[in-house]
Design a protein around this motif. Structure first.
Motif, mmCIF file in Angstrom:
data_model
loop_
_atom_site.group_PDB
_atom_site.id
_atom_site.type_symbol
_atom_site.label_atom_id
_atom_site.label_comp_id
_atom_site.label_asym_id
_atom_site.label_seq_id
_atom_site.Cartn_x
_atom_site.Cartn_y
_atom_site.Cartn_z
ATOM 1 N N ALA A 207 0.819 -1.215 0.000
ATOM 2 C CA ALA A 207 0.000 0.000 0.000
ATOM 3 C C ALA A 207 0.854 1.267 0.000
ATOM 4 N N ALA A 208 2.140 1.123 -0.251
ATOM 5 C CA ALA A 208 3.065 2.258 -0.159
ATOM 6 C C ALA A 208 2.706 3.400 -1.098
ATOM 7 N N GLN A 209 2.325 3.078 -2.323
ATOM 8 C CA GLN A 209 2.035 4.133 -3.292
ATOM 9 C C GLN A 209 0.871 5.010 -2.822
ATOM 10 N N GLY A 210 -0.193 4.401 -2.353
ATOM 11 C CA GLY A 210 -1.329 5.168 -1.838
ATOM 12 C C GLY A 210 -0.975 5.944 -0.588
ATOM 13 N N TRP A 211 -0.186 5.336 0.281
ATOM 14 C CA TRP A 211 0.238 5.989 1.511
ATOM 15 C C TRP A 211 1.074 7.227 1.194
ATOM 16 N N LEU A 212 2.002 7.088 0.268
ATOM 17 C CA LEU A 212 2.825 8.236 -0.141
ATOM 18 C C LEU A 212 1.973 9.320 -0.788
ATOM 19 N N TYR A 213 0.993 8.913 -1.588
ATOM 20 C CA TYR A 213 0.138 9.899 -2.236
ATOM 21 C C TYR A 213 -0.644 10.702 -1.201
ATOM 22 N N ARG A 214 -1.139 10.061 -0.162
ATOM 23 C CA ARG A 214 -1.862 10.791 0.894
ATOM 24 C C ARG A 214 -0.938 11.783 1.592
ATOM 25 N N ILE A 215 0.298 11.377 1.835
ATOM 26 C CA ILE A 215 1.273 12.291 2.441
ATOM 27 C C ILE A 215 1.502 13.482 1.515
ATOM 28 N N LEU A 216 1.644 13.211 0.220
ATOM 29 C CA LEU A 216 1.840 14.275 -0.769
ATOM 30 C C LEU A 216 0.665 15.248 -0.764
ATOM 31 N N CYS A 217 -0.548 14.730 -0.750
ATOM 32 C CA CYS A 217 -1.730 15.602 -0.753
ATOM 33 C C CYS A 217 -1.782 16.481 0.489
ATOM 34 N N ARG A 218 -1.477 15.908 1.632
ATOM 35 C CA ARG A 218 -1.476 16.726 2.863
ATOM 36 C C ARG A 218 -0.392 17.800 2.790
ATOM 37 N N ALA A 219 0.766 17.459 2.244
ATOM 38 C CA ALA A 219 1.834 18.453 2.099
ATOM 39 C C ALA A 219 1.402 19.559 1.134
ATOM 40 N N ALA A 220 0.710 19.183 0.064
ATOM 41 C CA ALA A 220 0.235 20.181 -0.905
ATOM 42 C C ALA A 220 -0.797 21.107 -0.264
ATOM 43 N N LEU A 221 -1.671 20.564 0.554
ATOM 44 C CA LEU A 221 -2.667 21.402 1.224
ATOM 45 C C LEU A 221 -2.017 22.389 2.188
ATOM 46 N N ARG A 222 -0.951 21.959 2.830
ATOM 47 C CA ARG A 222 -0.255 22.865 3.755
ATOM 48 C C ARG A 222 0.428 24.020 3.028
ATOM 49 N N GLN A 223 0.737 23.834 1.761
ATOM 50 C CA GLN A 223 1.389 24.904 0.997
ATOM 51 C C GLN A 223 0.468 26.099 0.821
ATOM 52 N N ARG A 224 -0.846 25.831 0.723
ATOM 53 C CA ARG A 224 -1.849 26.892 0.562
ATOM 54 C C ARG A 224 -1.468 27.890 -0.513
ATOM 55 N N ARG A 225 -1.080 27.361 -1.643
ATOM 56 C CA ARG A 225 -0.710 28.204 -2.770
ATOM 57 C C ARG A 225 -1.949 28.619 -3.536
ATOM 58 N N GLU A 226 -1.831 29.673 -4.286
ATOM 59 C CA GLU A 226 -2.909 30.109 -5.158
ATOM 60 C C GLU A 226 -3.106 29.071 -6.255
#
Length: 167
Positions: A57-76
């Motif tokens: 399940a590593a690929q999905g787990w990494l993707y969730r981490i990526l999405c949370r990191a992207a949300l924290r960026q709060r970019r336009e």
């Protein structure tokens, strides 16, 4: 991977780096931000490596981490390209025009639709893997993918009545 073996982690980084970069770039529209998000994802994955109990399940787990990191960026949201800045570069590349149209269309659809399309078409994930990566039921993956295709067709100015050529 949970054992903390650095060699295993390096192999893991090589295995998933391209997938994460494509996903991050498609979600953010910025190459440098995508690179930063991939680095942040692997840093967080290293710190939380003991939490991954199923290596499959590593690929999905990494993707969730990526999405949370992207949300924290709060970019336009993506800024449209200024055609005047790149008119000379694209004048000789008709295939690039279609890609630019696709990128612009992706910018105009909802983030949830963009996310599912990016994951489905840029990875080899099946419905079950998508469901795990997005933390939603498989049936929701199918319906969201259908709605996302329709939204993309509308954004591209195409008729969305026939889903037969979806993939």
């Amino acid at each position: 991977m949970a054992n903390g073996d650095e060699t295993s982690f390096e192999h893991w980084v090589r295995q998933y780096q391209a997938f994460l970069y494509r996903a991050a770039w498609a979600l953010t529209g910025e190459r440098t931000l995508a690179q930063d998000l991939v680095q942040e994802t692997f840093a967080q994955a290293w710190r939380a490596r003991a939490q991954l109990r199923q290596p499959a399940a590593a690929q999905g787990w990494l993707y969730r981490i990526l999405c949370r990191a992207a949300l924290r960026q709060r970019r336009e949201p993506w800024a449209p390209w200024d055609e005047a800045d790149c008119a000379g570069a694209v004048a000789e590349l008709p295939a690039l025009d279609a890609r630019i149209d696709l990128v612009r269309a992706l910018q105009r659809i909802a983030p949830a639709h963009r996310e599912i399309l990016v994951l489905y078409y840029l990875t080899d994930m099946d419905y079950a893997q998508l469901a795990a990566a997005l933390d939603i039921p498989a049936g929701t993956v199918m319906s969201r993918l259908h709605r996302a295709r329709q939204a993309l067709r509308r954004a591209l100015g195409e008729d969305d009545t026939d889903d037969a050529n979806a993939r």
